[in-house]
Design a protein around this motif. Sequence first.
Motif, PDB file in Angstrom:
ATOM      1  N   GLU A 180       0.839  -1.204   0.000  1.00  0.00           N
ATOM      2  CA  GLU A 180       0.000   0.000   0.000  1.00  0.00           C
ATOM      3  C   GLU A 180       0.876   1.257   0.000  1.00  0.00           C
ATOM      4  O   GLU A 180       0.610   2.208  -0.735  1.00  0.00           O
ATOM      5  N   ALA A 181       1.929   1.253   0.817  1.00  0.00           N
ATOM      6  CA  ALA A 181       2.784   2.439   0.949  1.00  0.00           C
ATOM      7  C   ALA A 181       3.521   2.738  -0.349  1.00  0.00           C
ATOM      8  O   ALA A 181       3.520   3.879  -0.825  1.00  0.00           O
ATOM      9  N   TYR A 182       4.153   1.738  -0.957  1.00  0.00           N
ATOM     10  CA  TYR A 182       4.868   2.069  -2.190  1.00  0.00           C
ATOM     11  C   TYR A 182       3.918   2.164  -3.375  1.00  0.00           C
ATOM     12  O   TYR A 182       4.220   2.841  -4.362  1.00  0.00           O
ATOM     13  N   GLY A 183       2.744   1.568  -3.281  1.00  0.00           N
ATOM     14  CA  GLY A 183       1.728   1.762  -4.316  1.00  0.00           C
ATOM     15  C   GLY A 183       1.231   3.199  -4.341  1.00  0.00           C
ATOM     16  O   GLY A 183       1.014   3.785  -5.413  1.00  0.00           O
ATOM     17  N   ASP A 184       1.065   3.779  -3.164  1.00  0.00           N
ATOM     18  CA  ASP A 184       0.673   5.186  -3.091  1.00  0.00           C
ATOM     19  C   ASP A 184       1.769   6.088  -3.667  1.00  0.00           C
ATOM     20  O   ASP A 184       1.482   7.072  -4.351  1.00  0.00           O
ATOM     21  N   LEU A 185       3.034   5.746  -3.398  1.00  0.00           N
ATOM     22  CA  LEU A 185       4.140   6.513  -3.993  1.00  0.00           C
ATOM     23  C   LEU A 185       4.121   6.407  -5.517  1.00  0.00           C
ATOM     24  O   LEU A 185       4.377   7.391  -6.215  1.00  0.00           O
ATOM     25  N   ASP A 186       3.812   5.230  -6.010  1.00  0.00           N
ATOM     26  CA  ASP A 186       3.727   5.033  -7.460  1.00  0.00           C
ATOM     27  C   ASP A 186       2.605   5.900  -8.047  1.00  0.00           C
ATOM     28  O   ASP A 186       2.775   6.519  -9.101  1.00  0.00           O
ATOM     29  N   GLU A 187       1.484   5.952  -7.347  1.00  0.00           N
ATOM     30  CA  GLU A 187       0.384   6.812  -7.795  1.00  0.00           C
ATOM     31  C   GLU A 187       0.816   8.275  -7.817  1.00  0.00           C
ATOM     32  O   GLU A 187       0.535   9.005  -8.774  1.00  0.00           O
ATOM     33  N   LEU A 188       1.502   8.712  -6.775  1.00  0.00           N
ATOM     34  CA  LEU A 188       1.997  10.084  -6.721  1.00  0.00           C
ATOM     35  C   LEU A 188       2.956  10.348  -7.873  1.00  0.00           C
ATOM     36  O   LEU A 188       2.879  11.399  -8.533  1.00  0.00           O
ATOM     37  N   ASN A 189       3.845   9.419  -8.133  1.00  0.00           N
ATOM     38  CA  ASN A 189       4.809   9.582  -9.213  1.00  0.00           C
ATOM     39  C   ASN A 189       4.091   9.720 -10.555  1.00  0.00           C
ATOM     40  O   ASN A 189       4.429  10.577 -11.377  1.00  0.00           O
ATOM     41  N   SER A 190       3.079   8.902 -10.761  1.00  0.00           N
ATOM     42  CA  SER A 190       2.287   8.991 -11.988  1.00  0.00           C
ATOM     43  C   SER A 190       1.540  10.312 -12.071  1.00  0.00           C
ATOM     44  O   SER A 190       1.439  10.924 -13.138  1.00  0.00           O
ATOM     45  N   MET A 191       1.022  10.763 -10.948  1.00  0.00           N
ATOM     46  CA  MET A 191       0.313  12.040 -10.909  1.00  0.00           C
ATOM     47  C   MET A 191       1.257  13.184 -11.281  1.00  0.00           C
ATOM     48  O   MET A 191       0.887  14.094 -12.037  1.00  0.00           O
ATOM     49  N   LEU A 192       2.477  13.135 -10.774  1.00  0.00           N
ATOM     50  CA  LEU A 192       3.444  14.176 -11.127  1.00  0.00           C
ATOM     51  C   LEU A 192       3.763  14.151 -12.620  1.00  0.00           C
ATOM     52  O   LEU A 192       3.919  15.200 -13.244  1.00  0.00           O
ATOM     53  N   GLY A 193       3.840  12.966 -13.189  1.00  0.00           N
ATOM     54  CA  GLY A 193       4.044  12.858 -14.626  1.00  0.00           C
ATOM     55  C   GLY A 193       2.899  13.482 -15.401  1.00  0.00           C
ATOM     56  O   GLY A 193       3.119  14.164 -16.422  1.00  0.00           O
ATOM     57  N   ALA A 194       1.677  13.296 -14.925  1.00  0.00           N
ATOM     58  CA  ALA A 194       0.511  13.888 -15.585  1.00  0.00           C
ATOM     59  C   ALA A 194       0.532  15.409 -15.455  1.00  0.00           C
ATOM     60  O   ALA A 194       0.272  16.125 -16.435  1.00  0.00           O
ATOM     61  N   LEU A 226      11.284   9.716  -5.707  1.00  0.00           N
ATOM     62  CA  LEU A 226      10.184   8.834  -5.308  1.00  0.00           C
ATOM     63  C   LEU A 226      10.490   7.373  -5.654  1.00  0.00           C
ATOM     64  O   LEU A 226      10.079   6.467  -4.921  1.00  0.00           O
ATOM     65  N   PHE A 227      11.222   7.143  -6.751  1.00  0.00           N
ATOM     66  CA  PHE A 227      11.650   5.769  -7.057  1.00  0.00           C
ATOM     67  C   PHE A 227      12.588   5.250  -5.970  1.00  0.00           C
ATOM     68  O   PHE A 227      12.471   4.094  -5.546  1.00  0.00           O
ATOM     69  N   LEU A 228      13.516   6.088  -5.544  1.00  0.00           N
ATOM     70  CA  LEU A 228      14.420   5.678  -4.461  1.00  0.00           C
ATOM     71  C   LEU A 228      13.622   5.365  -3.195  1.00  0.00           C
ATOM     72  O   LEU A 228      13.863   4.349  -2.542  1.00  0.00           O
ATOM     73  N   ALA A 229      12.683   6.231  -2.864  1.00  0.00           N
ATOM     74  CA  ALA A 229      11.856   6.033  -1.663  1.00  0.00           C
ATOM     75  C   ALA A 229      11.046   4.750  -1.775  1.00  0.00           C
ATOM     76  O   ALA A 229      10.948   3.977  -0.807  1.00  0.00           O
ATOM     77  N   GLY A 230      10.475   4.509  -2.942  1.00  0.00           N
ATOM     78  CA  GLY A 230       9.677   3.305  -3.138  1.00  0.00           C
ATOM     79  C   GLY A 230      10.486   2.031  -2.924  1.00  0.00           C
ATOM     80  O   GLY A 230       9.992   1.051  -2.365  1.00  0.00           O
ATOM     81  N   ALA A 231      11.729   2.045  -3.347  1.00  0.00           N
ATOM     82  CA  ALA A 231      12.589   0.875  -3.139  1.00  0.00           C
ATOM     83  C   ALA A 231      12.781   0.601  -1.653  1.00  0.00           C
ATOM     84  O   ALA A 231      12.766  -0.559  -1.218  1.00  0.00           O
ATOM     85  N   TRP A 232      12.937   1.670  -0.872  1.00  0.00           N
ATOM     86  CA  TRP A 232      13.076   1.482   0.581  1.00  0.00           C
ATOM     87  C   TRP A 232      11.792   0.930   1.186  1.00  0.00           C
ATOM     88  O   TRP A 232      11.838   0.074   2.073  1.00  0.00           O
ATOM     89  N   LEU A 233      10.655   1.390   0.696  1.00  0.00           N
ATOM     90  CA  LEU A 233       9.390   0.900   1.232  1.00  0.00           C
ATOM     91  C   LEU A 233       9.126  -0.542   0.820  1.00  0.00           C
ATOM     92  O   LEU A 233       8.408  -1.268   1.503  1.00  0.00           O
ATOM     93  N   ALA A 234       9.699  -0.972  -0.288  1.00  0.00           N
ATOM     94  CA  ALA A 234       9.497  -2.329  -0.791  1.00  0.00           C
ATOM     95  C   ALA A 234      10.508  -3.327  -0.231  1.00  0.00           C
ATOM     96  O   ALA A 234      10.554  -4.471  -0.674  1.00  0.00           O
ATOM     97  N   THR A 235      11.292  -2.897   0.747  1.00  0.00           N
ATOM     98  CA  THR A 235      12.349  -3.739   1.286  1.00  0.00           C
ATOM     99  C   THR A 235      12.253  -3.778   2.804  1.00  0.00           C
ATOM    100  O   THR A 235      12.192  -2.730   3.443  1.00  0.00           O
TER     101      THR A 235
END
Length: 188
Positions: free
Chosen positions: A29-43, A66-75
């Motif tokens: 959930e935590a890194y999924g939300d970061l992924d959503e934020l990253n996509s939103m920034l791209g939009a 945010l990619f770096l942060a997501g890796a930490w959340l996924a580990t």
Amino acid sequence: MKVYTGGGDKGKTSLFSGERVPKHHIRIEAYGDLDELNSMLGAVAAYLPEGEQAIRGDFEQIQSHLFLAGAWLATTPDSSATGYLTALPVNVSKDLEKRIDALSDVLPVLKEFILPGGQPVAAWAHVARTVCRRCERRLTELIEVSPDAGNSELAAIQVYLNRLSDYLFVVARYLNQLLGTADKTWKK
């Protein structure tokens, strides 16, 4: 390389550190939300006015962070996989503060609450801000429910997300002003 593996068809997925967890696990959930934020920034970046290179550059750097942060959340913190991760740059939150200050310097002083909206690109920046706040809430939940999750890297990510939501608020105001739309104040 195929995009699909079928490995998650039964509702489980793998963390970067190798563990299989349910797709609703707090880390997912935590890194999924970061992924959503990253996509939103791209939009939002896709709708930035021509010539707005400073914010476009900010967004690209933020997306990378945010990619770096997501890796930490996924580990998981006690995993040997943390040795492969890159920490957020030391001054990342301070750098956002400098950008907030620079953008704020050209904006009218805020004396009242404002309503999100205005120009479409600014309205979407406000949406990105709220997604960022959700990321922050989810991260604080992860830190609270997983005693081993409170490492210094997650604390740095928490500060970064807090600063990032402030930055996105200022960006929304800046974009409205740039495009000739005044802040709309909240009327009680």
